[in-house]
Design a protein around this motif. Structure first.
Motif, PDB file in Angstrom:
ATOM      1  N   ASN A 253      -3.912  10.803  -9.629  1.00  0.00           N
ATOM      2  CA  ASN A 253      -4.733  11.922  -9.185  1.00  0.00           C
ATOM      3  C   ASN A 253      -4.200  13.251  -9.706  1.00  0.00           C
TER       4      ASN A 253
ATOM      5  N   ILE B  48      -1.356   6.113  -7.006  1.00  0.00           N
ATOM      6  CA  ILE B  48      -2.567   6.925  -6.854  1.00  0.00           C
ATOM      7  C   ILE B  48      -2.231   8.408  -6.899  1.00  0.00           C
ATOM      8  N   GLN B  49      -1.129   8.798  -6.262  1.00  0.00           N
ATOM      9  CA  GLN B  49      -0.710  10.196  -6.295  1.00  0.00           C
ATOM     10  C   GLN B  49      -0.476  10.666  -7.727  1.00  0.00           C
TER      11      GLN B  49
ATOM     12  N   PHE C  70       0.779   1.223  -4.139  1.00  0.00           N
ATOM     13  CA  PHE C  70      -0.500   1.876  -4.394  1.00  0.00           C
ATOM     14  C   PHE C  70      -0.447   3.388  -4.211  1.00  0.00           C
ATOM     15  N   GLU C  71       0.129   3.830  -3.087  1.00  0.00           N
ATOM     16  CA  GLU C  71       0.110   5.266  -2.784  1.00  0.00           C
ATOM     17  C   GLU C  71       0.827   6.105  -3.845  1.00  0.00           C
TER      18      GLU C  71
ATOM     19  N   ASP D 265       0.831  -1.204   0.000  1.00  0.00           N
ATOM     20  CA  ASP D 265       0.000   0.000   0.000  1.00  0.00           C
ATOM     21  C   ASP D 265       0.868   1.256   0.000  1.00  0.00           C
ATOM     22  N   GLU D 266       1.892   1.269   0.845  1.00  0.00           N
ATOM     23  CA  GLU D 266       2.738   2.457   0.996  1.00  0.00           C
ATOM     24  C   GLU D 266       3.645   2.690  -0.209  1.00  0.00           C
ATOM     25  N   GLU D 267       4.224   1.629  -0.747  1.00  0.00           N
ATOM     26  CA  GLU D 267       5.247   1.797  -1.776  1.00  0.00           C
ATOM     27  C   GLU D 267       4.786   1.492  -3.193  1.00  0.00           C
TER      28      GLU D 267
END
Length: 221
Positions: A154, A150-151, A146-147, A142-144
């Protein structure tokens, strides 16, 4: 330093074995999930003895984490990062390219990277498993993975979508785009329905061209 007859040092042979175990682990975990893969199965498929898995990774859990880290390492090869997206936004602002061209570039980058590389496909299959049933390493993913992804998405969508689009709308559109990409990973149901024997490079290009046009219409026109 010991050099074996074939000219490889112990260190080189060890790195080669480690890489092979990660490759085999990626495929087995993607197909069967963490609980569906045994140490014996891993060793057999990688053609090493059982102790080798433990020697290099401390066990199955260690190998699984190494596989997840390998997926993370490949992320920017098929998912443009924030810095690259910012460069494209500057090109839009300068009039060098249009918003439509920027969206096409972003979507095409993901589709080409995912559909053209079998290794990437295994990674996406494993990610889907993690999303459906998170394991102990999900927070790392999730941290490395997905995030950052997503950033970047977006950021691009905020620049491409109509001014004033809410965060909820941007996230909804972004999630839908991710779903489109993932839907075509190893999609035998799709190829069967359209009468394709397999996803050849020509078929992949045809698919990407169709989807790119529709995605542009969905996002910004």
């Amino acid at each position: 330093m010991t050099v074996h007859p074939k000219g490889k040092t112990n260190k080189a042979r060890g790195e080669e074995t480690r890489e092979k175990l990660v490759d085999v682990g990626l495929q087995l975990f993607a197909m069967n999930g963490f609980n569906g893969v045994s140490m014996r199965n891993l060793a057999s498929e990688a053609e090493v003895n059982l102790a080798t898995v433990g020697y290099h990774f401390g066990g199955k859990q260690g190998l699984y984490e190494a596989v997840i880290r390998e997926i993370i390492r490949f992320r920017e090869e098929f998912m443009p990062g924030v810095s690259v997206v910012r460069e494209q936004i500057k090109r839009v602002e300068s009039g060098e390219i249009s918003k439509e061209e920027m969206v096409t570039w972003f979507f095409r980058s993901q589709m080409e990277g995912i559909l053209s590389d079998p290794i990437t496909i295994w990674g996406i299959m494993l990610i889907n498993r993690e999303m459906a049933a998170p394991s102990e390493v999900y927070p790392l993913l999730d941290e490395e993975f997905f995030e950052p992804a997503i950033q970047a998405m977006n950021l691009l969508l905020k620049a491409a979508m109509p001014e004033g689009s809410s965060y909820t709308e941007i996230m909804t559109v972004g999630t839908a785009l991710i779903g489109i990409v993932l839907k075509f990973v190893a999609s035998k149901a799709f190829t069967d329905r359209v009468g394709w024997d397999e996803m050849t490079p020509e078929r992949i290009e045809e698919l990407i061209e169709i989807l790119s046009r529709r995605v542009v219409a969905f996002v910004c026109c």
